[in-house]
Design a protein around this motif. Structure first.
Motif, PDB file in Angstrom:
ATOM      1  N   HIS A   1       0.823  -1.209   0.000  1.00  0.00           N
ATOM      2  CA  HIS A   1       0.000   0.000   0.000  1.00  0.00           C
ATOM      3  C   HIS A   1       0.863   1.268   0.000  1.00  0.00           C
ATOM      4  N   THR A   2       1.992   1.219   0.691  1.00  0.00           N
ATOM      5  CA  THR A   2       2.916   2.353   0.664  1.00  0.00           C
ATOM      6  C   THR A   2       3.470   2.552  -0.742  1.00  0.00           C
ATOM      7  N   GLN A   3       3.856   1.460  -1.357  1.00  0.00           N
ATOM      8  CA  GLN A   3       4.391   1.506  -2.714  1.00  0.00           C
ATOM      9  C   GLN A   3       3.325   1.967  -3.709  1.00  0.00           C
ATOM     10  N   ALA A   4       2.085   1.513  -3.522  1.00  0.00           N
ATOM     11  CA  ALA A   4       0.988   1.930  -4.401  1.00  0.00           C
ATOM     12  C   ALA A   4       0.747   3.430  -4.292  1.00  0.00           C
ATOM     13  N   LEU A   5       0.795   3.952  -3.076  1.00  0.00           N
ATOM     14  CA  LEU A   5       0.603   5.392  -2.874  1.00  0.00           C
ATOM     15  C   LEU A   5       1.689   6.184  -3.591  1.00  0.00           C
ATOM     16  N   GLU A   6       2.927   5.739  -3.486  1.00  0.00           N
ATOM     17  CA  GLU A   6       4.025   6.448  -4.133  1.00  0.00           C
ATOM     18  C   GLU A   6       3.891   6.388  -5.655  1.00  0.00           C
ATOM     19  N   GLN A   7       3.524   5.236  -6.190  1.00  0.00           N
ATOM     20  CA  GLN A   7       3.371   5.117  -7.640  1.00  0.00           C
ATOM     21  C   GLN A   7       2.189   5.942  -8.139  1.00  0.00           C
ATOM     22  N   ALA A   8       1.088   5.928  -7.392  1.00  0.00           N
ATOM     23  CA  ALA A   8      -0.080   6.740  -7.768  1.00  0.00           C
ATOM     24  C   ALA A   8       0.302   8.212  -7.819  1.00  0.00           C
ATOM     25  N   SER A   9       1.106   8.648  -6.864  1.00  0.00           N
ATOM     26  CA  SER A   9       1.533  10.048  -6.821  1.00  0.00           C
ATOM     27  C   SER A   9       2.430  10.386  -7.998  1.00  0.00           C
ATOM     28  N   ARG A  10       3.280   9.453  -8.387  1.00  0.00           N
ATOM     29  CA  ARG A  10       4.151   9.698  -9.540  1.00  0.00           C
ATOM     30  C   ARG A  10       3.343   9.808 -10.824  1.00  0.00           C
ATOM     31  N   PHE A  11       2.328   8.968 -10.981  1.00  0.00           N
ATOM     32  CA  PHE A  11       1.472   9.063 -12.160  1.00  0.00           C
ATOM     33  C   PHE A  11       0.829  10.447 -12.248  1.00  0.00           C
ATOM     34  N   ILE A  12       0.318  10.930 -11.124  1.00  0.00           N
ATOM     35  CA  ILE A  12      -0.332  12.237 -11.105  1.00  0.00           C
ATOM     36  C   ILE A  12       0.658  13.340 -11.493  1.00  0.00           C
ATOM     37  N   LEU A  13       1.826  13.325 -10.866  1.00  0.00           N
ATOM     38  CA  LEU A  13       2.809  14.373 -11.135  1.00  0.00           C
ATOM     39  C   LEU A  13       3.375  14.285 -12.545  1.00  0.00           C
ATOM     40  N   ASP A  14       3.617  13.069 -13.028  1.00  0.00           N
ATOM     41  CA  ASP A  14       4.209  12.938 -14.353  1.00  0.00           C
ATOM     42  C   ASP A  14       3.228  13.279 -15.466  1.00  0.00           C
ATOM     43  N   THR A  15       1.937  12.991 -15.288  1.00  0.00           N
ATOM     44  CA  THR A  15       0.972  13.393 -16.315  1.00  0.00           C
ATOM     45  C   THR A  15       0.886  14.916 -16.387  1.00  0.00           C
ATOM     46  N   ARG A  16       1.035  15.574 -15.255  1.00  0.00           N
ATOM     47  CA  ARG A  16       1.043  17.039 -15.251  1.00  0.00           C
ATOM     48  C   ARG A  16       2.338  17.583 -15.873  1.00  0.00           C
ATOM     49  N   ARG A  17       3.428  16.930 -15.554  1.00  0.00           N
ATOM     50  CA  ARG A  17       4.726  17.374 -16.093  1.00  0.00           C
ATOM     51  C   ARG A  17       4.774  17.223 -17.614  1.00  0.00           C
ATOM     52  N   LEU A  18       4.181  16.166 -18.137  1.00  0.00           N
ATOM     53  CA  LEU A  18       4.238  15.898 -19.574  1.00  0.00           C
ATOM     54  C   LEU A  18       3.170  16.643 -20.370  1.00  0.00           C
ATOM     55  N   LYS A  19       2.191  17.196 -19.675  1.00  0.00           N
ATOM     56  CA  LYS A  19       1.076  17.858 -20.358  1.00  0.00           C
ATOM     57  C   LYS A  19       1.517  18.953 -21.332  1.00  0.00           C
ATOM     58  N   PRO A  20       2.463  19.838 -20.972  1.00  0.00           N
ATOM     59  CA  PRO A  20       2.887  20.876 -21.924  1.00  0.00           C
ATOM     60  C   PRO A  20       3.553  20.313 -23.177  1.00  0.00           C
ATOM     61  N   HIS A  21       4.091  19.096 -23.084  1.00  0.00           N
ATOM     62  CA  HIS A  21       4.832  18.510 -24.193  1.00  0.00           C
ATOM     63  C   HIS A  21       3.976  17.567 -25.042  1.00  0.00           C
ATOM     64  N   LEU A  22       3.085  16.834 -24.391  1.00  0.00           N
ATOM     65  CA  LEU A  22       2.306  15.813 -25.088  1.00  0.00           C
ATOM     66  C   LEU A  22       0.819  16.124 -25.155  1.00  0.00           C
ATOM     67  N   GLY A  23       0.404  17.186 -24.482  1.00  0.00           N
ATOM     68  CA  GLY A  23      -1.012  17.522 -24.456  1.00  0.00           C
ATOM     69  C   GLY A  23      -1.703  16.896 -23.251  1.00  0.00           C
ATOM     70  N   PRO A  24      -2.992  17.186 -23.085  1.00  0.00           N
ATOM     71  CA  PRO A  24      -3.733  16.649 -21.933  1.00  0.00           C
ATOM     72  C   PRO A  24      -3.740  15.119 -21.937  1.00  0.00           C
ATOM     73  N   PRO A  25      -3.522  14.499 -20.783  1.00  0.00           N
ATOM     74  CA  PRO A  25      -3.562  13.031 -20.723  1.00  0.00           C
ATOM     75  C   PRO A  25      -4.977  12.506 -20.915  1.00  0.00           C
ATOM     76  N   VAL A  26      -5.083  11.328 -21.500  1.00  0.00           N
ATOM     77  CA  VAL A  26      -6.374  10.655 -21.631  1.00  0.00           C
ATOM     78  C   VAL A  26      -6.559   9.788 -20.395  1.00  0.00           C
ATOM     79  N   LEU A  27      -7.518  10.165 -19.559  1.00  0.00           N
ATOM     80  CA  LEU A  27      -7.713   9.485 -18.279  1.00  0.00           C
ATOM     81  C   LEU A  27      -8.960   8.622 -18.307  1.00  0.00           C
ATOM     82  N   PRO A  28      -8.979   7.523 -17.555  1.00  0.00           N
ATOM     83  CA  PRO A  28     -10.195   6.710 -17.470  1.00  0.00           C
ATOM     84  C   PRO A  28     -11.328   7.512 -16.845  1.00  0.00           C
ATOM     85  N   ASP A  29     -12.545   7.264 -17.279  1.00  0.00           N
ATOM     86  CA  ASP A  29     -13.666   8.079 -16.800  1.00  0.00           C
ATOM     87  C   ASP A  29     -13.986   7.839 -15.330  1.00  0.00           C
ATOM     88  N   TYR A  30     -13.439   6.770 -14.749  1.00  0.00           N
ATOM     89  CA  TYR A  30     -13.685   6.486 -13.336  1.00  0.00           C
ATOM     90  C   TYR A  30     -12.606   7.078 -12.427  1.00  0.00           C
TER      91      TYR A  30
END
Length: 210
Positions: free
Chosen positions: A169-198
């Motif tokens: 669960h600790t590892q899952a929290l850290e990975q979830a946080s990286r996904f959030i930060l990296d999608t924001r970091r890449l947004k200016p370069h690759l455009g808005p991320p396509v996220l699941p509707d849920y």
């Protein structure tokens, strides 16, 4: 209570946390419940080579202090009282802690970590420097809603049926946080991320400073 077996498992978990950068060498703390008693690591102790003699045994339902035990003893007790957890890991995952500077809720945006953590992981703040021990009941309440929660600017608490599950669960929290930060970091370069509707991505944007 087999303290030697518990100590060996704690040492293994500590090694994994240090190697993955989710805890300092002397940081974090772990506990395991056995009925009405619990074993917990010591205050600011090295945890990569523990023996049974390095652990402190306390009554879950007592408020009596235990000299030498982790300063988070009261928080561990509150968590055990309010949840069905048999193990607790307090760690310092970098990305999850970083997100807590900006938001009160971390919402995983990928399937795996929604599965492990649920739709929301909550962050709470203390009233002052190192006064997070006063948040014991609030932290325990948050851990009835998700198996992980974050102390703002400090680190995470995660629970499980075992130390292995609490580590997951600790590892899952850290990975979830990286996904959030990296999608924001890449947004200016690759455009808005396509996220699941849920995925409740908007919750982070609304409660944080985007």
């Amino acid at each position: 209570m087999n303290l030697e077996a518990i100590a060996a498992e704690m040492s293994d978990v500590s090694e994994k946390l240090v190697v993955t950068g989710m805890v300092h060498l002397l940081g974090g703390n772990f506990s395991v419940r056995d009925g009405e008693r619990m074993a917990i690591t010591g205050h600011r102790s090295p945890k990569r080579d523990l023996s049974g003699n390095d652990l402190f045994v306390a009554d879950v339902n007592s408020d009596e202090s235990v000299e030498g035990a982790s300063s988070t003893l009261d928080m561990h007790r509150a968590i055990f009282r309010m949840t069905d957890a048999d193990a607790i890991i307090h760690a310092h995952p970098y990305y999850a802690t970083l997100l807590s500077y900006y938001t009160d809720v971390i919402c995983p945006i990928d399937e795996n970590n929604i599965y492990y953590l649920g739709e929301r992981v909550y962050c709470i703040q203390s009233e002052g420097y190192m006064k997070w021990a006063l948040l014991a009941d609030q932290m325990a309440e948050l851990l009835t809603q998700s198996p992980a929660a974050v102390l703002k600017w400090h680190g995470s608490f995660a629970i499980g049926d075992s130390l292995a599950e609490a580590f997951n669960h600790t590892q899952a929290l850290e990975q979830a946080s990286r996904f959030i930060l990296d999608t924001r970091r890449l947004k200016p370069h690759l455009g808005p991320p396509v996220l699941p509707d849920y995925a409740k991505y908007s919750s982070f944007e609304e409660s944080g400073k985007s």
